[in-house]
Design an enzyme around this catalytic site. Sequence first.
Site, PDB file in Angstrom:
ATOM      1  N   GLU A   1       0.838  -0.892  -0.552  1.00  0.00           N
ATOM      2  CA  GLU A   1      -0.059   0.390   0.271  1.00  0.00           C
ATOM      3  C   GLU A   1       0.956   1.754   0.144  1.00  0.00           C
ATOM      4  O   GLU A   1       0.755   2.390   0.237  1.00  0.00           O
ATOM      5  CB  GLU A   1      -1.216   0.436   0.951  1.00  0.00           C
ATOM      6  CG  GLU A   1      -2.136  -1.200   1.229  1.00  0.00           C
ATOM      7  CD  GLU A   1      -3.417  -0.942   2.263  1.00  0.00           C
ATOM      8  OE1 GLU A   1      -4.204  -0.869   1.831  1.00  0.00           O
ATOM      9  OE2 GLU A   1      -3.163  -0.340   3.319  1.00  0.00           O
TER      10      GLU A   1
ATOM     11  N   ASN B   1      -3.438 -13.730  -0.534  1.00  0.00           N
ATOM     12  CA  ASN B   1      -4.918 -14.559  -0.264  1.00  0.00           C
ATOM     13  C   ASN B   1      -4.362 -15.057  -1.969  1.00  0.00           C
ATOM     14  O   ASN B   1      -4.252 -15.431  -3.054  1.00  0.00           O
ATOM     15  CB  ASN B   1      -5.727 -13.495  -0.206  1.00  0.00           C
ATOM     16  CG  ASN B   1      -6.053 -12.430  -0.613  1.00  0.00           C
ATOM     17  OD1 ASN B   1      -5.870 -13.032  -2.072  1.00  0.00           O
ATOM     18  ND2 ASN B   1      -7.501 -11.366  -0.853  1.00  0.00           N
TER      19      ASN B   1
ATOM     20  N   GLY C   1      -9.227 -17.342   4.388  1.00  0.00           N
ATOM     21  CA  GLY C   1     -10.323 -17.393   5.088  1.00  0.00           C
ATOM     22  C   GLY C   1     -10.280 -18.578   5.965  1.00  0.00           C
ATOM     23  O   GLY C   1      -9.483 -19.061   6.423  1.00  0.00           O
TER      24      GLY C   1
ATOM     25  N   ASP D   1      -3.509  -9.004   8.481  1.00  0.00           N
ATOM     26  CA  ASP D   1      -2.694  -8.510   8.650  1.00  0.00           C
ATOM     27  C   ASP D   1      -3.035  -9.429   9.934  1.00  0.00           C
ATOM     28  O   ASP D   1      -1.429  -9.460  10.368  1.00  0.00           O
ATOM     29  CB  ASP D   1      -3.413  -7.331   9.364  1.00  0.00           C
ATOM     30  CG  ASP D   1      -3.637  -5.711   7.633  1.00  0.00           C
ATOM     31  OD1 ASP D   1      -2.950  -6.754   6.051  1.00  0.00           O
ATOM     32  OD2 ASP D   1      -4.210  -5.380   7.765  1.00  0.00           O
TER      33      ASP D   1
HETATM   34  O1  RIB Z   1      -6.139  -5.141   5.461  1.00  0.00           O
HETATM   35  C1  RIB Z   1      -7.348  -4.211   6.278  1.00  0.00           C
HETATM   36  C2  RIB Z   1      -7.063  -3.128   5.683  1.00  0.00           C
HETATM   37  O2  RIB Z   1      -6.688  -3.035   4.814  1.00  0.00           O
HETATM   38  C3  RIB Z   1      -7.740  -2.022   6.292  1.00  0.00           C
HETATM   39  O3  RIB Z   1      -7.440  -2.022   7.361  1.00  0.00           O
HETATM   40  C4  RIB Z   1      -7.635  -0.605   5.077  1.00  0.00           C
HETATM   41  O4  RIB Z   1      -7.136   0.220   5.750  1.00  0.00           O
HETATM   42  C5  RIB Z   1      -6.746  -1.568   4.615  1.00  0.00           C
HETATM   43  O5  RIB Z   1      -5.886  -0.772   3.646  1.00  0.00           O
END
Ligand code: RIB
Length: 296
Positions: A141, A185, A210, A240
Amino acid sequence: MERKPKITVVGSINMDLVTITAQVPQIGETLLGKQFQMNPGGKGANQAVAAARLGADVRLIGCVGNDRFGQDILQHLRNEGVDVSDVEPVTAHTATATITVHNQDNSIIVVPAANHHVTASFVESKREVIQDSDILLVQLEILLEGVQKAVEIAKENGVTVILNPAPIQELPVQLIKQVDYLTPNEHEQVLLKQRFSEQELNGKLIVTKGSQGVSLMADGQELTIPAYKIGVVDTTGAGDSFNGGLAVALSRGMTLNDACRYGNAVAALSTTKLGAQSGMPTGEEVEQFIKGGRNK
Ligand code: RIB
């Protein structure tokens, strides 16, 4: 006293704008939702909080905006025990994630904003932090050049690297060669397998599935480590939580299989509350949960 694992996360920091709805609107349609929440999130920050709650010494490298969201999130991360000395405020908005939760599942749109200030030179300025870690955790990200620089520094210094390739994008083969573990995933793994050979991915792939658990892929074999069964409220941040748990378990010397089992327990517990971070367990809660034999 046991030495705390040192985990460095280079990654995103978002404010999650969460709407819980009984129905998902079609294009052009307006609906009334059930509930709204603003929660600190972002894959980087979530993984940092997951590892900190499990007792690791966690440093987060990233950027927030010079705004209210940024200030609130930094305070929240400090309260969670994450070292944010290497998170810098920049002239941009703090990243946001607009999340719709429907039937315990979610869809997410992230606006990267400040996360795209995590450049290669910014990461280079944090070299000492990365080289002093047991494990580096990265996701996608932030800017790819920031990820590449972090991984390069880690590899030069013998630091184990876990890359969570989310959201998936085109990746250079050099990056794949440098990482120790990839945690896509099911959707992300399809794209990785289209782009890279079995040999390039061999022994690195840990696919999160999952409610099906995770699959380890090595030498043409697939080994599934089943998920723990639990009452799910919200799956946001489960991946996460798995990554944070995996990093802590590996840095404590667990085998890969056991580390995945541990990660599965962390992920399962994280889904019992609304919001990416709110259900993330402490180390003690994970031990109790595993001992309670709430498996399969
Ligand atoms: O993996 C979940 C996260 O993905 C969320 O908290 C959101 O911010 C996105 O980045």
